[in-house]
Design an enzyme around this catalytic site. Structure first.
Site, mmCIF file in Angstrom:
data_model
loop_
_atom_site.group_PDB
_atom_site.id
_atom_site.type_symbol
_atom_site.label_atom_id
_atom_site.label_comp_id
_atom_site.label_asym_id
_atom_site.label_seq_id
_atom_site.Cartn_x
_atom_site.Cartn_y
_atom_site.Cartn_z
ATOM 1 N N ARG A 25 -11.038 -50.600 -52.412
ATOM 2 C CA ARG A 25 -12.494 -50.391 -52.596
ATOM 3 C C ARG A 25 -13.020 -49.114 -52.906
ATOM 4 O O ARG A 25 -14.063 -48.426 -52.304
ATOM 5 C CB ARG A 25 -13.638 -50.874 -51.557
ATOM 6 N N CYS A 26 -12.162 -48.528 -54.130
ATOM 7 C CA CYS A 26 -12.642 -47.313 -54.260
ATOM 8 C C CYS A 26 -11.779 -47.038 -55.683
ATOM 9 O O CYS A 26 -11.060 -47.602 -56.234
ATOM 10 C CB CYS A 26 -12.255 -46.104 -53.461
ATOM 11 N N GLN A 30 -5.786 -59.658 -59.019
ATOM 12 C CA GLN A 30 -7.125 -59.024 -59.731
ATOM 13 C C GLN A 30 -7.003 -58.678 -60.977
ATOM 14 O O GLN A 30 -7.720 -58.203 -61.649
ATOM 15 C CB GLN A 30 -7.290 -57.646 -58.728
ATOM 16 N N GLU A 77 -17.722 -49.864 -55.285
ATOM 17 C CA GLU A 77 -16.962 -48.991 -54.363
ATOM 18 C C GLU A 77 -17.716 -47.823 -53.669
ATOM 19 O O GLU A 77 -17.370 -47.245 -52.743
ATOM 20 C CB GLU A 77 -15.528 -48.530 -54.869
HETATM 21 O O1 CDP Z 1 -15.282 -54.218 -60.806
HETATM 22 P P1 CDP Z 1 -16.378 -54.631 -59.694
HETATM 23 O O2 CDP Z 1 -16.791 -55.726 -60.137
HETATM 24 O O3 CDP Z 1 -15.641 -54.642 -58.406
HETATM 25 O O4 CDP Z 1 -17.384 -53.474 -59.507
HETATM 26 P P2 CDP Z 1 -18.733 -52.929 -60.099
HETATM 27 O O5 CDP Z 1 -18.775 -53.393 -61.612
HETATM 28 O O6 CDP Z 1 -18.781 -51.614 -59.981
HETATM 29 O O7 CDP Z 1 -19.869 -53.661 -59.475
HETATM 30 C C1 CDP Z 1 -19.842 -54.878 -58.557
HETATM 31 C C2 CDP Z 1 -20.755 -55.937 -58.939
HETATM 32 O O8 CDP Z 1 -22.027 -55.385 -58.863
HETATM 33 C C3 CDP Z 1 -20.691 -56.340 -60.343
HETATM 34 O O9 CDP Z 1 -19.703 -57.177 -60.624
HETATM 35 C C4 CDP Z 1 -22.059 -56.712 -60.493
HETATM 36 O O10 CDP Z 1 -22.121 -57.821 -60.123
HETATM 37 C C5 CDP Z 1 -22.860 -55.913 -59.642
HETATM 38 N N1 CDP Z 1 -23.700 -54.593 -60.556
HETATM 39 C C6 CDP Z 1 -24.764 -54.709 -61.009
HETATM 40 O O11 CDP Z 1 -25.236 -55.799 -60.824
HETATM 41 N N2 CDP Z 1 -25.474 -53.342 -61.545
HETATM 42 C C7 CDP Z 1 -24.712 -52.402 -61.672
HETATM 43 N N3 CDP Z 1 -25.128 -51.342 -62.413
HETATM 44 C C8 CDP Z 1 -23.306 -52.303 -61.303
HETATM 45 C C9 CDP Z 1 -22.809 -53.417 -60.789
#
Ligand code: CDP
Length: 787
Positions: free
Chosen positions: A369-370, A222, A739
């Protein structure tokens, strides 16, 4: 055919179909197992059956002689190369292969490298290890007993099993708040050990080229860039010769953040043998030895005025870390961000005391996932607030509303030092209550009780803290936490975006292309997103703890805006106008007052390589390393309705309403997918998932018949709602969300079950709330005096 929608102008808030799914659906993903290199060898790992034992000897002679076996690697051999121990991402050490002792069941003892995987596994059975079993320490409470054996006697200065003591908040102010309180409510609970259990276990193909010295490691990572740096530091190999390629990953959930012995031994073996070595972990290996999550024992109290105003919070937490401190927490925060435990409430005084202890179990405590340990904090405060409502005899929804941080107090500094960027909690709660039909349900609950039926309504109004992070506060092993984007627009107006983060299923190839499309008007299908290859992407800290959108998402915006700045200069040249006279409309620059005199971004891109003015560098590209000024604070209110069967303790989920606020949603469909996944995982933790250990330290939960993953059969249906409170410091107002639902929902499920049972005298049941446990709690409450 990408399936990407193009017939629209706005690119944010659009449910563009996921680009990456096309290859997954037709079986053309490229996972570690798909990687096959010429002359590749296979590695299998021998693991300890004991949780704690001295190793007297290891006899590998029979295994070495098995036809097809190329080498057997032991800790002794690694020690010759100073590789028997490795650093963890939290600054501790962990054995690569055991030399002196084993300190957990499943610990890596030896590795067989063979011509094929079957031979490698057969040979494991021929290795003779002479163990001398030692008493196992299987709880942090036992570990802190002065008579407990010292687990980490390999460390010179370690004379007990303590790892850290870390505090946040103001002890004195909190004492005063408690002294003056009208009511003090206490909750003692354990958030049990569980495991991220990604569908794809860990693995790697290590390929050291003996002629060039180039080390290529395809691995389930990751955080490929950070892993490359750690590899360079541990092995002394030149960092520029190490390439980590993280291909498609079948789920990570924090489990693929730590560096595991398998990666290190496969690389060392490839170096020694001059041939590629593949290691694919099996399910039991993954469940018993890799990064677990949670395992926090929490004891805390809430001080309140008679009218329900919260005035103080104090929490003690003891963490079961396993035999190494390997959480990958930011180095300043020993118990992660657990001190966000004041949650969504305006509590003027708080004091949090945390301690970590070694036990004879696998290390971990990963951000499953947090964000770093926020799930445990959120669970605790939401369970405690619910308990306070019953003890005060007030409605749990109203107690929350009364104590929410008011909307006009943002940005808000919490009593433990967080600066909440933005929030507006009441509308989310109102929407959840409205959608679930809260008022009517309370009436129905009363009627049902008269009939002997047990209906419960559980709430959780959580606040997360995600997007690590500002470099001034956050680092992993000294590497500051930022993230990066490199955007290059080609002559034909198509673009490639390279990122320091690494998706494991979150849809980055789609959403990050949408950000570029939003900033530049290049359609999302014309933007290819690349991640996970350290030779070909800018340095970043990786994807975990919902950090991608707040960091790499912001870096993408900024890089695109830099491209737009240069595009403006090019447009001025092409239109023979002054830059100040140009206006931008998504996808083109035009001369103010003369919209027909315009150049599209595609025309400008072509000119960047064919017709750029004298003195200007050719090309249209930009890089940004984004250091966020603050974390983002997504939040939400969840409502869960259950019915508990008094005779069996079984509880059925009747309804789940989840209202989330992650600021600007880039791709609502993906956000909803993330939330549904989190709600499912939250349900699994609340209802069925537990990794436990017997007295000898045998891990119970080492396979999918003991460690239960929810299938579509058990998983409830979810109704989702939304509010939008943008982050004021993020370029497009987006907060992380990946998360949130796993953080927010376990408390809502448990609160619902307790809500159904409180009047019977059941005040708490620790997760997972199996039907047997619920049944026993009902029996015990009914048997109690007055029950
Ligand atoms: O780091 P990770 O990609 O796991 O988490 P994140 O950025 O919080 O969100 C997961 C996915 O949700 C992102 O990769 C985006 O594809 C989508 N997302 C979104 O469309 N709009 C947001 N405000 C937050 C996340």
């Amino acid at each position: 055919m990408t399936g990407v929608e193009t017939e629209h102008k706005g690119w944010l808030g659009r449910s563009v179909k996921r680009k990456e799914d096309a290859r997954f659906i037709v079986g053309r993903g490229n996972y570690i197992e798909d990687i096959v290199l010429p002359r590749m060898l296979h590695m299998a790992i021998l693991r300890s059956p004991y949780a704690h034992a001295k190793i007297n000897s290891i006899d590998t002679s029979a295994a070495t002689e098995l036809p097809g076996v190329v080498a057997v690697v032991t800790g002794e051999l690694l020690a010759e190369h100073k590789l028997a121990w490795m650093p963890t991402l939290s600054g501790d050490t962990q054995a690569v292969l055991a030399t002196d002792k084993v300190r957990m069941q499943g610990q890596e003892i030896a590795c067989v490298i063979a011509e094929d995987r079957y031979i490698a596994h057969d040979a494991l059975e021929l290795i003779e290890v002479d163990y001398e079993p030692l008493p196992a320490v299987i709880s942090p409470q036992a570990a802190l007993d002065p008579t407990a054996p010292v687990i980490r006697d390999d460390k010179e200065d370690q004379t007990d099993n303590k790892i850290y003591h870390w505090e946040a908040g103001d002890a004195e102010a909190t004492e005063k708040a408690f002294a003056e309180a009208d009511k003090v409510v206490r909750l003692v609970t354990h958030y049990p050990r569980c495991h991220p259990a990604p569908l794809e276990c860990c693995g790697c193909v290590a390929d050291v080229n003996p002629a060039t010295g180039k080390v290529t490691i395809h691995m389930t990572s990751q955080a490929p860039h950070a892993h490359r740096t750690v590899f360079a530091l541990v092995t002394g190999l030149p960092e520029q010769d190490i390439q980590i390629i993280s291909p498609d990953i079948g789920g990570g959930f924090g489990n693929k953040v730590p560096i595991y012995p398998g990666y290190v031994v496969a690389t060392a073996a490839s170096l020694l043998l001059g041939r590629p070595v593949k290691w694919i972990e099996d399910r039991t290996g993954n469940l018993i030895s890799t990064g677990f999550a949670r395992d926090f024992y929490m004891d805390g109290e809430l001080a309140l005025k008679q009218d329900g105003t919260m005035t103080g919070l104090r929490v003690k937490m003891l963490s079961d870390q396993g035999y190494a401190y390997a959480d990958a927490q930011p180095s300043k925060f020993k118990a992660g961000l657990f001190h966000i435990v004041t949650g969504s409430y305006d509590i003027p005084a708080a004091h949090v005391v945390t301690e970590g202890a070694y036990t004879n179990k696998a290390p971990g405590g990963v951000a499953y996932r947090c964000s770093f340990r926020v799930t445990e904090a959120s669970f605790f405060i939401e369970r405690l607030v619910q308990t306070a409502a019953y003890e005060l005899g007030v409605d749990p929804a109203e107690l929350r509303r009364q104590n929410f941080i008011p909307a006009d107090k943002f940005p808000y500094t919490s009593a433990t030092g967080f600066e909440y960027d933005s929030g507006n909690y009441e509308p989310a709660l109102d929407q959840a209550l409205e959608r679930v039909g809260y008022k009517k349900l309370r009436e129905e609950q009363k009627r049902a009780r008269k009939e002997g039926r047990l209906i419960g309504i559980g709430l959780a109004s959580f606040t997360e803290v995600v997007g690590a992070g500002p470099s001034r506060q956050f680092d992993i092993l000294g590497i500051k936490m930022f993230d990066s984007a490199e955007l290059r627009v080609h002559p034909t107006g198509k673009a490639i975006l390279k990122l320091g983060v690494k998706s494991q299923g979150q849809g980055h190839e789609t959403t990050f292309a949408q950000i570029v499309a939003h900033e530049l008007g290049i359609p999302a299908e014309d933007v290819t997103v690349r991640e996970g290859d350290t030779d070909n992407t800018p340095y970043g800290l990786g994807t975990y703890a919902s950090r991608s959108t707040p960091t790499a998402g912001a870096a993408t915006s900024v890089a695109a805006r830099k491209v737009r700045d240069k595009a403006k200069k090019l447009a001025a040249h092409l239109l023979e106008a002054a830059e100040d006279d140009l206006e931008w409309e998504t996808g083109k620059f035009f001369v103010k007052g003369a919209p027909d005199r315009a150049k599209t971004i595609q025309e400008i891109a072509f000119a960047a390589y064919t017709d750029h003015p004298e003195g200007m560098e050719a090309g249209l590209e930009a890089v940004n390393y984004y250091n966020p000024p603050n974390m983002t604070y997504p939040f939400g209110s969840y409502a869960v309705v259950v019915e508990v069967d008094r005779g069996t303790g079984q509880w059925d989920v009747k309804k789940v309403v989840a209202v989330d606020d992650c600021g600007t949603r880039i791709n609502p469909m993906i956000v909803e997918g993330q939330i549904m996944g989190g709600l499912t995982e939250g349900y699994a933790m609340a209802a069925m998932q537990l990794i436990t250990f017997d007295e000898e330290g045998n891990c119970i939960g080492s396979n999918f018949t003991d460690y239960l993953l929810p299938t579509s059969w058990e998983t409830p249906s979810f109704e989702l709602g939304e509010t939008t409170t943008p982050s004021p410091h993020h370029p497009i107002g987006a907060k992380g969300v990946g998360e949130s639902a796993t953080v927010g929902s376990p408390a809502a499920y448990v609160n619902a079950v307790i809500d159904a049972l409180w009047h019977l005298g059941v005040k708490n049941i620790d997760m997972p709330l199996t039907s047997a446990k619920v049944w026993e709690a009902i029996q015990a409450a009914e048997a109690a005096p007055g029950g």
